[in-house]
Design a protein around this motif. Structure first.
Motif, mmCIF file in Angstrom:
data_model
loop_
_atom_site.group_PDB
_atom_site.id
_atom_site.type_symbol
_atom_site.label_atom_id
_atom_site.label_comp_id
_atom_site.label_asym_id
_atom_site.label_seq_id
_atom_site.Cartn_x
_atom_site.Cartn_y
_atom_site.Cartn_z
ATOM 1 N N HIS A 50 1.029 -1.263 0.029
ATOM 2 C CA HIS A 50 -0.022 -0.067 -0.092
ATOM 3 C C HIS A 50 0.927 1.297 0.059
ATOM 4 O O HIS A 50 0.560 2.349 -0.717
ATOM 5 N N LEU A 51 2.128 1.359 0.534
ATOM 6 C CA LEU A 51 2.926 2.504 0.838
ATOM 7 C C LEU A 51 3.591 2.497 -0.582
ATOM 8 O O LEU A 51 3.622 3.614 -0.899
ATOM 9 N N ARG A 52 3.810 1.440 -1.048
ATOM 10 C CA ARG A 52 4.429 1.708 -2.484
ATOM 11 C C ARG A 52 3.567 2.211 -3.579
ATOM 12 O O ARG A 52 3.915 3.150 -4.150
ATOM 13 N N ASP A 53 2.208 1.879 -3.444
ATOM 14 C CA ASP A 53 1.158 2.515 -4.218
ATOM 15 C C ASP A 53 1.147 3.624 -4.099
ATOM 16 O O ASP A 53 1.062 4.743 -4.896
ATOM 17 N N LEU A 54 0.849 4.271 -2.946
ATOM 18 C CA LEU A 54 0.727 5.696 -2.230
ATOM 19 C C LEU A 54 1.562 6.522 -2.916
ATOM 20 O O LEU A 54 1.545 7.668 -3.330
ATOM 21 N N LEU A 55 2.936 6.181 -2.455
ATOM 22 C CA LEU A 55 4.084 6.785 -2.854
ATOM 23 C C LEU A 55 4.235 7.134 -4.590
ATOM 24 O O LEU A 55 4.492 8.065 -4.909
ATOM 25 N N GLY A 56 3.924 5.922 -5.192
ATOM 26 C CA GLY A 56 4.033 5.876 -6.447
ATOM 27 C C GLY A 56 3.067 6.938 -7.073
ATOM 28 O O GLY A 56 3.197 7.743 -8.217
ATOM 29 N N MET B 294 13.666 2.808 -6.713
ATOM 30 C CA MET B 294 15.110 2.325 -6.699
ATOM 31 C C MET B 294 14.985 1.625 -5.249
ATOM 32 O O MET B 294 14.162 1.552 -4.549
ATOM 33 N N THR B 295 16.505 1.232 -5.080
ATOM 34 C CA THR B 295 16.972 0.760 -3.793
ATOM 35 C C THR B 295 18.300 1.325 -3.234
ATOM 36 O O THR B 295 19.059 1.519 -4.052
ATOM 37 N N ALA B 296 17.975 1.617 -2.036
ATOM 38 C CA ALA B 296 19.219 2.112 -1.434
ATOM 39 C C ALA B 296 19.500 1.616 0.165
ATOM 40 O O ALA B 296 18.303 1.874 0.640
ATOM 41 N N TYR B 297 20.404 1.503 0.804
ATOM 42 C CA TYR B 297 20.509 1.120 2.110
ATOM 43 C C TYR B 297 19.591 0.051 2.390
ATOM 44 O O TYR B 297 19.023 0.016 3.505
ATOM 45 N N ASP B 298 19.618 -0.959 1.462
ATOM 46 C CA ASP B 298 18.643 -2.077 1.685
ATOM 47 C C ASP B 298 17.144 -1.918 1.934
ATOM 48 O O ASP B 298 16.439 -2.430 2.606
ATOM 49 N N MET B 299 16.827 -0.758 1.214
ATOM 50 C CA MET B 299 15.446 -0.077 1.337
ATOM 51 C C MET B 299 14.773 0.008 -0.093
ATOM 52 O O MET B 299 15.638 0.904 -0.735
ATOM 53 N N PRO B 300 13.539 -0.338 -0.339
ATOM 54 C CA PRO B 300 13.069 0.306 -1.567
ATOM 55 C C PRO B 300 12.468 1.938 -1.249
ATOM 56 O O PRO B 300 12.310 2.214 -0.177
ATOM 57 N N GLY B 301 12.849 2.650 -2.285
ATOM 58 C CA GLY B 301 12.555 4.037 -2.193
ATOM 59 C C GLY B 301 12.024 4.650 -3.757
ATOM 60 O O GLY B 301 12.028 3.767 -4.676
ATOM 61 N N PHE B 302 12.042 5.869 -3.729
ATOM 62 C CA PHE B 302 11.764 6.659 -4.813
ATOM 63 C C PHE B 302 12.648 7.789 -4.897
ATOM 64 O O PHE B 302 12.980 8.583 -3.995
ATOM 65 N N SER B 303 13.196 7.893 -6.264
ATOM 66 C CA SER B 303 14.137 9.145 -6.556
ATOM 67 C C SER B 303 13.714 9.902 -7.711
ATOM 68 O O SER B 303 12.775 9.550 -8.533
ATOM 69 N N VAL B 304 14.152 11.033 -7.482
ATOM 70 C CA VAL B 304 13.697 12.176 -8.361
ATOM 71 C C VAL B 304 15.044 12.925 -8.784
ATOM 72 O O VAL B 304 15.715 13.581 -7.811
ATOM 73 N N GLY B 305 15.511 12.932 -9.960
ATOM 74 C CA GLY B 305 16.912 13.363 -10.471
ATOM 75 C C GLY B 305 17.871 12.908 -9.638
ATOM 76 O O GLY B 305 18.953 13.536 -9.263
ATOM 77 N N GLY B 306 17.954 11.675 -9.266
ATOM 78 C CA GLY B 306 18.972 10.973 -8.611
ATOM 79 C C GLY B 306 19.092 11.198 -6.956
ATOM 80 O O GLY B 306 19.857 10.550 -6.340
ATOM 81 N N LYS B 307 18.193 11.711 -6.530
ATOM 82 C CA LYS B 307 18.124 12.022 -5.175
ATOM 83 C C LYS B 307 16.807 11.458 -4.559
ATOM 84 O O LYS B 307 15.809 11.325 -5.067
ATOM 85 N N VAL C 202 13.858 10.731 -2.399
ATOM 86 C CA VAL C 202 12.796 11.693 -1.647
ATOM 87 C C VAL C 202 11.874 10.827 -0.763
ATOM 88 O O VAL C 202 11.245 11.539 0.050
ATOM 89 N N ALA C 203 11.932 9.519 -1.189
ATOM 90 C CA ALA C 203 10.921 8.512 -0.062
ATOM 91 C C ALA C 203 11.398 7.149 -0.228
ATOM 92 O O ALA C 203 12.031 6.894 -1.121
ATOM 93 N N SER C 204 11.400 6.633 1.093
ATOM 94 C CA SER C 204 11.747 5.115 1.190
ATOM 95 C C SER C 204 10.918 4.435 2.446
ATOM 96 O O SER C 204 10.313 5.436 3.161
ATOM 97 N N TYR C 205 10.913 3.308 2.203
ATOM 98 C CA TYR C 205 10.187 2.532 3.509
ATOM 99 C C TYR C 205 10.863 1.290 3.602
ATOM 100 O O TYR C 205 11.661 0.572 2.932
#
Length: 118
Positions: free
Chosen positions: A24-30, A39-52, A54-57
Motif C-alpha cells: 500500500h505504501l508503494r502504491d501511495l508513494l508511486g 530504486m533501492t538504497a541502504y537495503d530499502m525500497p524507495g523513490f528518487s527524483v533526479g538521482g535524489k 525523496v521517499a523510502s520505506y
C-alpha cells in the motif's frame, strides 16, 4: 533481510503481516510521486527524483518506517504527532495494525519532492 534488488523482492521477503502495508505504501508513494523512479538504497525500497532519494520505506521486527527528506518531516510534524505517530528527523514509524493515514503519506511525499529541488 538480505540485500534487495527491487520493491517486489523486498515486499516478498518481508514478514507476511507487513506485506499489505508495504504494498500500500508503494502504491501511495508511486501515485504521489509520478515523476519518481523506483530504486533501492541502504537495503530499502524507495523513490528518487533526479538521482535524489525523496521517499523510502522499510519493515522492521515490530514496525514500519517511512522516510523522507528532513524538511518534509519538519513541515508536517504537528500532523504526525496528531496522528499518534513517532517521528525522527527523517522518518515516521508505525505499527502495521495502526498505519499512517494515506493523506499524510501523500503530503509528506509531495513535500519531500518539493525539497529535493532545493
Amino acid at each position: 533481510m538480505t540485500a534487495i534488488a527491487d520493491h517486489d523482492s523486498y515486499i516478498a521477503a518481508a514478514p507476511e503481516a507487513f506485506r499489505p502495508v508495504l504494498s500500500h505504501l508503494r502504491d501511495l508513494l508511486g501515485d504521489a510521486l509520478p515523476d519518481a523512479e523506483e530504486m533501492t538504497a541502504y537495503d530499502m525500497p524507495g523513490f528518487s527524483v533526479g538521482g535524489k532519494v525523496v521517499a523510502s520505506y522499510a519493515a522492521f521486527s515490530r514496525q514500519v518506517g517511512l522516510y523522507f527528506l528532513a524538511p518534509a518531516i519538519a513541515a508536517h510534524a504537528e500532523e504526525i504527532t496528531e496522528a499518534g505517530l513517532k517521528a525522527t528527523k527523517t522518518g515516521v514509524t508505525f505499527s502495521p495494525r495502526k498505519p499512517i493515514p494515506d493523506e499524510l503519506v501523500t503530503k509528506l511525499a509531495r513535500a519531500s519532492r518539493e525539497h529535493a529541488a532545493d
